[in-house]
Design an enzyme around this catalytic site. Sequence first.
Site, PDB file in Angstrom:
ATOM      1  CG  HIS A  45      -6.279   1.782   3.868  1.00  0.00           C
ATOM      2  ND1 HIS A  45      -6.191   0.744   3.195  1.00  0.00           N
ATOM      3  CD2 HIS A  45      -5.121   1.888   4.658  1.00  0.00           C
ATOM      4  CE1 HIS A  45      -4.846   0.029   3.446  1.00  0.00           C
ATOM      5  NE2 HIS A  45      -4.321   0.592   4.568  1.00  0.00           N
TER       6      HIS A  45
ATOM      7  CG  HIS B  80      -1.889  -1.104   1.249  1.00  0.00           C
ATOM      8  ND1 HIS B  80      -2.807  -1.247   0.588  1.00  0.00           N
ATOM      9  CD2 HIS B  80      -1.778  -2.421   2.044  1.00  0.00           C
ATOM     10  CE1 HIS B  80      -3.411  -2.592   0.743  1.00  0.00           C
ATOM     11  NE2 HIS B  80      -2.914  -3.052   1.757  1.00  0.00           N
TER      12      HIS B  80
END
Length: 151
Positions: free
Chosen positions: A146, A124
């Site tokens: 997220h 990520h």
Amino acid sequence: ALAKKCMAVYQTFVEAMNERIQKQMAISNPFVFKHVQNLKSVEHFDDIGPCVIMASPGMMQSGLSRQLFEAWCTDKRNGVIVAGYCVEGTLAKHVLSEPSEIITTTGQKLPLRMSVDYISFSAHADYEQTSNFIRTLKPPHIVLVHGEQNE
């Protein structure tokens, strides 16, 4: 299997890579790793000496990663590196709290003698990467979702 598929994608789109990769491809394929093998099961593994296993699922709940962990956790010569985020209730999250023992998938208690370490190794984007991306694109609206609600 997923890593193999990813390497096939890289090899297919070499023309989209930088010049260094394209030059290397003319000499030898940088996406073929002669010392890396796909291990389908514990039965296909000869545990005869030092090695590095990169196993998924990363949270060690099941599959090959769990089997190898349970086989090796009692020996202080072994170690596990948890690389990345772990969900509460998973074996990976549990071993990070340094328990003296773990419960196997069959309910057996085993002493945890192997070393347990954590490194942040995520695919990520981090804050800086995300910020640069947003500054470059200058979108009129941004919605980021997220992580878990409590984090």
